[in-house]
Design a protein around this motif. Sequence first.
Motif, PDB file in Angstrom:
ATOM      1  N   SER A 100       0.831  -1.201   0.000  1.00 55.35           N
ATOM      2  CA  SER A 100       0.000   0.000   0.000  1.00 55.35           C
ATOM      3  C   SER A 100       0.871   1.260   0.000  1.00 55.35           C
ATOM      4  O   SER A 100       0.605   2.216  -0.744  1.00 55.35           O
ATOM      5  CB  SER A 100      -0.921  -0.010   1.220  1.00 55.35           C
ATOM      6  N   VAL A 101       1.913   1.254   0.814  1.00 48.42           N
ATOM      7  CA  VAL A 101       2.826   2.401   0.858  1.00 48.42           C
ATOM      8  C   VAL A 101       3.535   2.559  -0.484  1.00 48.42           C
ATOM      9  O   VAL A 101       3.668   3.673  -0.996  1.00 48.42           O
ATOM     10  CB  VAL A 101       3.839   2.254   2.016  1.00 48.42           C
ATOM     11  N   ASP A 102       3.973   1.444  -1.084  1.00 46.60           N
ATOM     12  CA  ASP A 102       4.611   1.509  -2.404  1.00 46.60           C
ATOM     13  C   ASP A 102       3.678   2.129  -3.436  1.00 46.60           C
ATOM     14  O   ASP A 102       4.098   2.956  -4.251  1.00 46.60           O
ATOM     15  CB  ASP A 102       5.038   0.122  -2.876  1.00 46.60           C
ATOM     16  N   ALA A 103       2.410   1.732  -3.416  1.00 46.27           N
ATOM     17  CA  ALA A 103       1.441   2.284  -4.375  1.00 46.27           C
ATOM     18  C   ALA A 103       1.259   3.783  -4.151  1.00 46.27           C
ATOM     19  O   ALA A 103       1.172   4.555  -5.110  1.00 46.27           O
ATOM     20  CB  ALA A 103       0.109   1.557  -4.245  1.00 46.27           C
ATOM     21  N   ARG A 104       1.207   4.196  -2.885  1.00 49.23           N
ATOM     22  CA  ARG A 104       1.063   5.626  -2.595  1.00 49.23           C
ATOM     23  C   ARG A 104       2.300   6.399  -3.036  1.00 49.23           C
ATOM     24  O   ARG A 104       2.199   7.506  -3.578  1.00 49.23           O
ATOM     25  CB  ARG A 104       0.790   5.832  -1.109  1.00 49.23           C
ATOM     26  N   ILE A 105       3.484   5.824  -2.819  1.00 47.92           N
ATOM     27  CA  ILE A 105       4.726   6.479  -3.255  1.00 47.92           C
ATOM     28  C   ILE A 105       4.718   6.628  -4.772  1.00 47.92           C
ATOM     29  O   ILE A 105       5.071   7.684  -5.312  1.00 47.92           O
ATOM     30  CB  ILE A 105       5.959   5.687  -2.789  1.00 47.92           C
ATOM     31  N   ASP A 106       4.325   5.566  -5.475  1.00 41.25           N
ATOM     32  CA  ASP A 106       4.267   5.629  -6.935  1.00 41.25           C
ATOM     33  C   ASP A 106       3.284   6.697  -7.405  1.00 41.25           C
ATOM     34  O   ASP A 106       3.573   7.439  -8.347  1.00 41.25           O
ATOM     35  CB  ASP A 106       3.882   4.264  -7.517  1.00 41.25           C
ATOM     36  N   ALA A 107       2.118   6.793  -6.767  1.00 44.15           N
ATOM     37  CA  ALA A 107       1.118   7.794  -7.161  1.00 44.15           C
ATOM     38  C   ALA A 107       1.641   9.207  -6.922  1.00 44.15           C
ATOM     39  O   ALA A 107       1.488  10.093  -7.777  1.00 44.15           O
ATOM     40  CB  ALA A 107      -0.186   7.567  -6.392  1.00 44.15           C
ATOM     41  N   VAL A 108       2.271   9.427  -5.786  1.00 48.37           N
ATOM     42  CA  VAL A 108       2.819  10.757  -5.485  1.00 48.37           C
ATOM     43  C   VAL A 108       3.960  11.078  -6.445  1.00 48.37           C
ATOM     44  O   VAL A 108       4.060  12.210  -6.946  1.00 48.37           O
ATOM     45  CB  VAL A 108       3.287  10.837  -4.017  1.00 48.37           C
ATOM     46  N   SER A 109       4.805  10.092  -6.738  1.00 49.77           N
ATOM     47  CA  SER A 109       5.908  10.313  -7.675  1.00 49.77           C
ATOM     48  C   SER A 109       5.389  10.690  -9.048  1.00 49.77           C
ATOM     49  O   SER A 109       5.916  11.599  -9.695  1.00 49.77           O
ATOM     50  CB  SER A 109       6.779   9.055  -7.776  1.00 49.77           C
ATOM     51  N   GLU A 110       4.352  10.000  -9.503  1.00 46.19           N
ATOM     52  CA  GLU A 110       3.774  10.318 -10.814  1.00 46.19           C
ATOM     53  C   GLU A 110       3.175  11.722 -10.810  1.00 46.19           C
ATOM     54  O   GLU A 110       3.342  12.482 -11.763  1.00 46.19           O
ATOM     55  CB  GLU A 110       2.713   9.287 -11.199  1.00 46.19           C
ATOM     56  N   THR A 111       2.506  12.085  -9.743  1.00 47.74           N
ATOM     57  CA  THR A 111       1.952  13.435  -9.642  1.00 47.74           C
ATOM     58  C   THR A 111       3.062  14.477  -9.685  1.00 47.74           C
ATOM     59  O   THR A 111       2.951  15.485 -10.390  1.00 47.74           O
ATOM     60  CB  THR A 111       1.131  13.582  -8.351  1.00 47.74           C
ATOM     61  N   LEU A 112       4.131  14.231  -8.963  1.00 43.81           N
ATOM     62  CA  LEU A 112       5.261  15.166  -8.969  1.00 43.81           C
ATOM     63  C   LEU A 112       5.896  15.262 -10.354  1.00 43.81           C
ATOM     64  O   LEU A 112       6.259  16.355 -10.796  1.00 43.81           O
ATOM     65  CB  LEU A 112       6.310  14.745  -7.937  1.00 43.81           C
ATOM     66  N   ARG A 113       6.024  14.124 -11.038  1.00 40.87           N
ATOM     67  CA  ARG A 113       6.577  14.157 -12.404  1.00 40.87           C
ATOM     68  C   ARG A 113       5.707  15.005 -13.314  1.00 40.87           C
ATOM     69  O   ARG A 113       6.208  15.794 -14.102  1.00 40.87           O
ATOM     70  CB  ARG A 113       6.696  12.735 -12.960  1.00 40.87           C
TER      71      ARG A 113
END
Length: 83
Positions: free
Chosen positions: A38-51
């Motif tokens: 779950s944390v990995d998925a949230r990190i990926d979502a935030v990373s994509e938003t930042l990109r």
Amino acid sequence: MSRSTDRQTDPAAATASLAAEAALLEGRLSLLREAIDSVDARIDAVSETLRRLQRPATGPTDGETPEERKSGTGPDRSKRGRA
């Protein structure tokens, strides 16, 4: 009865106790793995938003194509192994 005999445990009882503890630990491990996923998925979502937020609105200015920029934006989290 000697003192050493008093301290000995029933092998069947010890085995059952250890099996119950192992089952409990496996359940906890499963919960922790789910939480990590779950944390990995949230990190990926935030990373994509930042990109997306960091991309210039007019297009690349340093000669990179959008595909080149996308491929080098961070670590590939999908290759991370779990025991």
